[in-house]
Every structure is written in structure tokens, then in C-alpha cells.
Scaffold this motif. Structure first.
Motif, PDB file in Angstrom:
ATOM      1  N   GLU A  10       2.157 -53.613  -2.673  1.00 50.75           N
ATOM      2  CA  GLU A  10       2.897 -54.486  -1.763  1.00 50.75           C
ATOM      3  C   GLU A  10       3.582 -55.604  -2.535  1.00 50.75           C
ATOM      4  OE1 GLU A  10       0.621 -57.123   0.818  1.00 50.75           O
ATOM      5  OE2 GLU A  10      -1.177 -56.760  -0.375  1.00 50.75           O
ATOM      6  N   ILE A  11       4.637 -56.152  -1.883  1.00 51.55           N
ATOM      7  CA  ILE A  11       5.268 -57.383  -2.352  1.00 51.55           C
ATOM      8  C   ILE A  11       4.886 -58.474  -1.371  1.00 51.55           C
ATOM      9  CG2 ILE A  11       7.408 -58.531  -2.995  1.00 51.55           C
ATOM     10  CD1 ILE A  11       8.724 -55.835  -3.264  1.00 51.55           C
ATOM     11  N   TYR A  12       4.367 -59.566  -1.875  1.00 51.86           N
ATOM     12  CA  TYR A  12       3.953 -60.684  -1.023  1.00 51.86           C
ATOM     13  C   TYR A  12       4.665 -61.928  -1.526  1.00 51.86           C
ATOM     14  CZ  TYR A  12       0.820 -63.375   2.007  1.00 51.86           C
ATOM     15  OH  TYR A  12       0.307 -64.176   2.997  1.00 51.86           O
ATOM     16  N   GLY A  13       5.846 -62.199  -0.952  1.00 48.18           N
ATOM     17  CA  GLY A  13       6.628 -63.332  -1.424  1.00 48.18           C
ATOM     18  C   GLY A  13       7.099 -63.116  -2.852  1.00 48.18           C
ATOM     19  N   ASP A  14       6.672 -64.020  -3.745  1.00 49.44           N
ATOM     20  CA  ASP A  14       7.049 -63.907  -5.157  1.00 49.44           C
ATOM     21  C   ASP A  14       6.094 -63.019  -5.948  1.00 49.44           C
ATOM     22  OD1 ASP A  14       9.039 -65.749  -4.612  1.00 49.44           O
ATOM     23  OD2 ASP A  14       7.829 -67.461  -5.242  1.00 49.44           O
ATOM     24  N   TYR A  15       5.100 -62.455  -5.289  1.00 54.95           N
ATOM     25  CA  TYR A  15       4.048 -61.729  -5.993  1.00 54.95           C
ATOM     26  C   TYR A  15       4.059 -60.245  -5.636  1.00 54.95           C
ATOM     27  CZ  TYR A  15       2.354 -66.455  -6.820  1.00 54.95           C
ATOM     28  OH  TYR A  15       2.267 -67.765  -7.192  1.00 54.95           O
ATOM     29  N   VAL A  16       3.650 -59.436  -6.612  1.00 53.54           N
ATOM     30  CA  VAL A  16       3.576 -57.992  -6.423  1.00 53.54           C
ATOM     31  C   VAL A  16       2.183 -57.529  -6.847  1.00 53.54           C
ATOM     32  CG1 VAL A  16       4.571 -55.748  -7.034  1.00 53.54           C
ATOM     33  CG2 VAL A  16       6.040 -57.780  -6.925  1.00 53.54           C
ATOM     34  N   VAL A  17       1.522 -56.783  -5.964  1.00 54.65           N
ATOM     35  CA  VAL A  17       0.204 -56.227  -6.265  1.00 54.65           C
ATOM     36  C   VAL A  17       0.409 -54.886  -6.964  1.00 54.65           C
ATOM     37  CG1 VAL A  17      -1.997 -55.462  -5.326  1.00 54.65           C
ATOM     38  CG2 VAL A  17      -0.787 -57.382  -4.260  1.00 54.65           C
ATOM     39  N   VAL A  18      -0.132 -54.765  -8.176  1.00 59.14           N
ATOM     40  CA  VAL A  18       0.083 -53.572  -8.996  1.00 59.14           C
ATOM     41  C   VAL A  18      -1.268 -52.965  -9.387  1.00 59.14           C
ATOM     42  CG1 VAL A  18       2.236 -54.507  -9.896  1.00 59.14           C
ATOM     43  CG2 VAL A  18       0.122 -54.854 -11.180  1.00 59.14           C
ATOM     44  N   GLU A  19      -1.208 -51.713  -9.810  1.00 60.82           N
ATOM     45  CA  GLU A  19      -2.425 -51.036 -10.253  1.00 60.82           C
ATOM     46  C   GLU A  19      -2.170 -50.338 -11.575  1.00 60.82           C
ATOM     47  OE1 GLU A  19      -4.353 -48.493  -7.423  1.00 60.82           O
ATOM     48  OE2 GLU A  19      -3.930 -49.821  -5.731  1.00 60.82           O
ATOM     49  N   SER A  20      -3.233 -50.242 -12.370  1.00 58.93           N
ATOM     50  CA  SER A  20      -3.213 -49.478 -13.610  1.00 58.93           C
ATOM     51  C   SER A  20      -4.481 -48.644 -13.682  1.00 58.93           C
ATOM     52  CB  SER A  20      -3.131 -50.403 -14.832  1.00 58.93           C
ATOM     53  OG  SER A  20      -1.888 -51.064 -14.886  1.00 58.93           O
ATOM     54  N   ILE A  21      -4.380 -47.506 -14.316  1.00 57.13           N
ATOM     55  CA  ILE A  21      -5.555 -46.658 -14.519  1.00 57.13           C
ATOM     56  C   ILE A  21      -6.211 -47.061 -15.829  1.00 57.13           C
ATOM     57  CG2 ILE A  21      -6.391 -44.307 -14.813  1.00 57.13           C
ATOM     58  CD1 ILE A  21      -3.995 -43.372 -13.142  1.00 57.13           C
ATOM     59  N   VAL A  22      -7.435 -47.543 -15.734  1.00 53.71           N
ATOM     60  CA  VAL A  22      -8.175 -48.013 -16.901  1.00 53.71           C
ATOM     61  C   VAL A  22      -9.475 -47.223 -16.997  1.00 53.71           C
ATOM     62  CG1 VAL A  22      -9.258 -49.998 -18.021  1.00 53.71           C
ATOM     63  CG2 VAL A  22      -7.197 -50.326 -16.633  1.00 53.71           C
ATOM     64  N   GLY A  23      -9.606 -46.449 -18.059  1.00 51.14           N
ATOM     65  CA  GLY A  23     -10.824 -45.651 -18.228  1.00 51.14           C
ATOM     66  C   GLY A  23     -11.054 -44.682 -17.086  1.00 51.14           C
ATOM     67  N   GLY A  24      -9.962 -44.164 -16.532  1.00 48.65           N
ATOM     68  CA  GLY A  24     -10.079 -43.215 -15.427  1.00 48.65           C
ATOM     69  C   GLY A  24     -10.270 -43.854 -14.067  1.00 48.65           C
ATOM     70  N   GLU A  25     -10.311 -45.196 -13.999  1.00 45.55           N
ATOM     71  CA  GLU A  25     -10.483 -45.898 -12.731  1.00 45.55           C
ATOM     72  C   GLU A  25      -9.262 -46.759 -12.430  1.00 45.55           C
ATOM     73  OE1 GLU A  25     -14.016 -48.207 -12.746  1.00 45.55           O
ATOM     74  OE2 GLU A  25     -15.354 -46.491 -12.996  1.00 45.55           O
ATOM     75  N   ASN A  26      -8.936 -46.860 -11.145  1.00 49.52           N
ATOM     76  CA  ASN A  26      -7.829 -47.711 -10.726  1.00 49.52           C
ATOM     77  C   ASN A  26      -8.263 -49.181 -10.720  1.00 49.52           C
ATOM     78  OD1 ASN A  26      -6.529 -45.288 -10.258  1.00 49.52           O
ATOM     79  ND2 ASN A  26      -5.527 -46.026  -8.413  1.00 49.52           N
ATOM     80  N   LYS A  27      -7.517 -50.005 -11.424  1.00 49.14           N
ATOM     81  CA  LYS A  27      -7.762 -51.438 -11.455  1.00 49.14           C
ATOM     82  C   LYS A  27      -6.518 -52.150 -10.931  1.00 49.14           C
ATOM     83  CE  LYS A  27     -11.853 -51.138 -13.292  1.00 49.14           C
ATOM     84  NZ  LYS A  27     -13.064 -51.518 -12.523  1.00 49.14           N
ATOM     85  N   VAL A  28      -6.750 -53.213 -10.175  1.00 46.64           N
ATOM     86  CA  VAL A  28      -5.665 -53.887  -9.469  1.00 46.64           C
ATOM     87  C   VAL A  28      -5.382 -55.243 -10.110  1.00 46.64           C
ATOM     88  CG1 VAL A  28      -4.849 -54.638  -7.200  1.00 46.64           C
ATOM     89  CG2 VAL A  28      -6.476 -52.760  -7.370  1.00 46.64           C
ATOM     90  N   GLY A  29      -4.095 -55.582 -10.192  1.00 47.59           N
ATOM     91  CA  GLY A  29      -3.699 -56.867 -10.739  1.00 47.59           C
ATOM     92  C   GLY A  29      -2.569 -57.475  -9.935  1.00 47.59           C
TER      93      GLY A  29
END
Length: 463
Positions: free
Chosen positions: A436-455
């Protein structure tokens, strides 16, 4: 949004879904089969490209019948690049190396978790607001957030403090200055000072909306005002929230409408209804839909197989088996004039199906690939003309940005970025997912060690 009113408040297309305290926006959507092997995709590409080569091209601004896989093969050649100095810039706020879930609960506050069991609250820089942990956190409303800690439910302020120093068995978020709370198996309501203003007495309740709330005793529903006075006695099978001064009510399997005084303004005669929107409510009899006005007069005859709600004087309507046994949708105005002609909207592959409501003159629709039209039906974003595939039904006009993805060369990996209405790249697709985009911010995900991590990243324009 196509939302059929019913006793459970769920409908054909679903109600806004709460996930981790987030309320997701809803459009007229159904998910197609999302499972396709890449071996099959490659075979289909060869077959479809041969078919396309053998057939005359059609005007994509009218009825595009290019298949999903053919579009994938053609997208790169049609993509509109954005000069580097016009693309959005971004910086990390919270790197995706720790949290499994992350969502905004207020403009500058975020709930995060590492294991989906305990949530903490941080600011947009990732700094902890307090050390308290919760099993769930909902969005702030009227200055308070509803949280749960094991079996206890209570309200916190933006410092994370239990503002009323009270716990409940269950509760709903504040709305119209009151919150429904449950204690000892019964529901009542508190005000913003935490005082019980409507005593515990109901088996089920709904939030206040337009200063009225539907409440249930012994599986029979009535209506109360914000002082707890009964406006409608307990005699209905279901009462929905008020919308534009009217509420849908059900009795003996048939639906009608009441006004705020409890007077029946539309008799119990319909098999299903939807809430009023822009002065009109969709109603259904014998599996055919139309629209009534606030006097109960039929404004659009009951002749359609499905309809959406009115938005910006446009409502989507469906006729089944119209041409070649296919479903087709059009948009009408409130006088039943067709303002955007019938079209066999459909989705292929893992694409979403959508015939959406209008917002600021734009609507998301499925033309094999998710696209955007204006209120005259002109293509604003035609999915087959961009290398990006839209992954969201929300357009951020401030940044001209929509979450979207591209495939790598062998079409087995998706990478997510942001795309503009012209199909141009707004943010380089380097993320494993954008939610999602929330104003000036964007919630992103990366796969780390086979698991989804959110930033979380912050986007900005080059000055």
C-alpha cells in the motif's frame, strides 16, 4: 462497490476486510484462478502469438481480446519510459529485515509484529512508542485505538496508555463519539470519558452511524439513539447501518427501508438490497436488479443481472449471456441512460476482476489486464500498453503512483515498484512486494531467508 445487504453484513463481493487491524478498501472484485504453471504460460505464448499474427489487429481502445500471455510478450515494446530525473526518490524508514507485518494505525503510528502473536507500536522512523505488547491493534478512531492483550480488550491513546483504566470482554472502535463494549455476555456503550452511557443489555450490537445504532435482543433487532432511547422496537430480523438517512431492514426474508424516525419508507418486498449511495439504492427481485430513489420509486427498472453502487453519477450494470454467452458490463446514469457502453470486462491469468466505482473521474476495470478508464469510458491506463501490471486498486494522485509489478525475462519472478497513469515507471521495481501507499510512505516487502519481511520507505519528488 457491489455489496448485497444481508443478515451477516457480508455480501457478494465482500465487505471491507479487517486484516491485522487494517480496513481494506473494497471494489467490485472476484479473484480468478491464480494458479498457472509457467510451462503452460510458455506454450500459450507461442500459440497466441501465432494467432495474433494471423488475425487483424483490433482497436485496443474499444474491445481488446489479446490474451494475458500475449500481452506479457508485447509489453516491453509498448512501455513508456520515464526520464530518470522525473522518477520518484525514496529512502528507508524501516528496513525489511525484522518484521513479519506492518500497517498504519494513524498518520504517524504503525503496528508491527515479528511473529503475528505480539504487536508493538512504532513511529514512522521505527522508534518504539512504548514497550507494551498487544495481540491485536486497530486503527485510531476519535483519538483512541482498540487493542487486545490475551483475553482483555481496552482503549489506548497515542502514548499507549490505557485511557480509561478499564478492560472489557470485547469492544468495537469509537464512532460518532461512542464505542460498543461487552461485559458479562452483554453489550452496552461508553462515551469518550469511558463512562457507560447505555447500559449492558444487548446480545449483539452495531456501531453508531448517523447518530443511530442497530441492537439485538433475543435475535430480534431494534434501533436506538445515542441516549439509549428506542427509536424502532425489537421486531426486525436485521437492521443495517444508516446511509444517507435510511437503513435497510429485513423482515420474514424480505427487505425494505426505514427513515430515522423508524417509519417504513420502502415496503418489505425485495429479496436483496444495497445501501443508498448518491440518492439511489440497488434492489433485487427475482434475481434482477434495479434502483429506487428515496421515495421508494423505481428509478431504474429491475432488469440487470448485477449492479454496483452509484458513484459520481455512474453505476455499473451487468447483463449475462449478452453476446456469445459472455457477461457484459456497462455504466449508466441515474436515468438509466448508458453513458459507457457494454463491454465484456474480464480478467485472465492471475489478474483481479474489477468493474470499479468512480473516484475523481477514474475507475479501475478489467480489460483482460487491470486498466483504468475515465467517466466517458476512455482508456486512461490500458494495461496492455505498459510493462507494468497493476497490483492495487488505489491511485495516489499526489505522486501519480499505483503499486504495480513487472516480470523478469523468463516471467517467473515479479518485482514491484510504482507506475503512473501513462504507464510510465514512477519507482523502480526492486521490491518483492508493495502492499500500500499511505501518504508519503510505501509499505514494501522483501524475501529474507525464505520468509517475507515487511519494511517502510518514504517517497518524495526531486526538488
Amino acid at each position: 462497490m457491489s455489496a448485497t445487504v444481508g443478515r451477516s453484513d457480508t455480501d457478494k463481493s465482500g465487505i471491507p476486510a479487517i486484516v491485522g487491524g487494517r480496513l481494506k478498501p473494497v471494489y467490485l472484485i472476484k479473484n480468478k484462478n491464480r494458479a498457472k504453471t509457467f510451462k503452460s504460460v510458455r506454450i500459450l505464448i507461442l500459440i497466441i502469438l501465432l494467432a495474433v499474427f494471423a488475425c487483424a489487429c483490433q482497436n485496443t481502445d474499444n474491445k481488446s481480446n489479446l490474451s494475458y500471455t500475449a500481452n506479457v510478450a508485447q509489453k516491453s515494446a509498448k512501455a513508456t519510459p520515464t526520464p530518470k530525473n522525473e522518477e520518484l526518490k525514496w529512502t528507508w524508514c524501516i528496513k525489511p529485515d525484522k518484521y513479519s507485518d506492518l500497517y498504519f494505525i494513524d498518520n504517524d503510528l504503525i503496528a508491527v509484529t515479528e511473529d503475528y502473536k505480539k504487536y508493538v507500536i512504532v513511529n514512522t522512523n521505527g522508534e518504539m512508542v512504548n514497550t507494551s505488547e498487544y495481540s491485536s491493534v486497530e486503527n485510531f478512531s476519535d483519538g483512541f485505538a482498540l487493542v487486545k492483550d490475551n483475553k482483555n480488550t481496552f482503549f489506548i491513546n497515542k502514548k499507549g496508555e490505557n485511557v480509561f483504566d478499564k478492560v472489557f470482554d470485547d469492544a468495537y472502535s469509537f464512532k460518532d463519539g461512542l464505542a460498543a463494549v461487552k461485559k458479562g455476555g452483554l453489550w452496552g456503550y461508553i462515551d469518550k470519558s469511558g463512562n457507560i452511557v447505555i447500559k449492558y443489555q444487548f446480545d449483539q450490537v452495531k456501531n453508531f452511524n448517523e447518530s443511530l445504532a442497530a441492537v439485538d435482543k433475543n435475535n430480534v433487532w431494534g434501533l436506538i439513539d445515542n441516549l439509549g432511547d428506542t427509536i424502532i422496537g425489537f421486531k426486525y430480523d436485521c437492521i443495517n447501518d444508516f446511509q444517507e438517512g435510511f437503513a435497510a431492514v429485513e423482515k420474514h426474508g424480505k427487505w425494505g427501508f426505514v427513515d430515522k424516525s423508524g417509519e417504513i419508507v420502502v415496503e418489505f418486498q425485495y429479496d436483496a438490497v444495497k445501501n443508498f449511495s448518491e440518492g439511489f439504492a440497488a434492489v433485487m427481485q427475482n434475481n434482477k436488479w434495479g434502483f429506487i430513489d428515496k421515495r421508494g420509486k423505481i428509478n431504474v427498472p429491475l432488469k440487470y443481472d448485477d449492479v454496483g453502487n452509484f458513484s459520481e453519477d455512474r453505476a455499473s450494470v451487468k447483463l449475462s449471456n449478452r453476446n456469445d454467452d459472455s457477461d457484459e458490463w456497462a455504466y449508466i446514469d441515474s436515468n438509466d441512460n448508458i453513458v459507457i457502453d457494454f463491454y465484456p470486462y474480464d480478467a485472465t491469468g492471475d489478474q483481479m476482476f474489477c468493474v470499479g466505482e468512480f473516484k475523481k473521474g477514474l475507475a479501475f476495470v478489467s480489460k483482460d489486464i487491470l486498466s483504468i478508464i475515465d467517466n466517458k469510458g476512455h482508456n486512461i491506463f490500458l494495461g496492455s500498453d505498459s510493462e507494468f501490471f497493476l497490483s492495487s486498486l488505489s491511485y495516489n494522485s499526489e505522486y501519480d503512483a499505483i503499486p504495480a509489478y513487472v516480470y523478469n525475462d523468463d516471467m517467473t519472478i515479479k518485482k514491484y515498484g510504482l507506475v503512473g497513469l501513462a504507464g510510465n515507471q514512477r519507482l523502480e521495481p526492486v521490491f518483492d512486494y508493495i502492499s500500500e501507499i499511505y501518504g508519503d510512505y510505501v509499505v514494501v516487502e522483501s524475501i529474507v531467508g525464505g520468509e517475507n519481511k515487511v519494511g517502510l520507505i518514504k517517497i518524495y519528488k526531486e526538488k
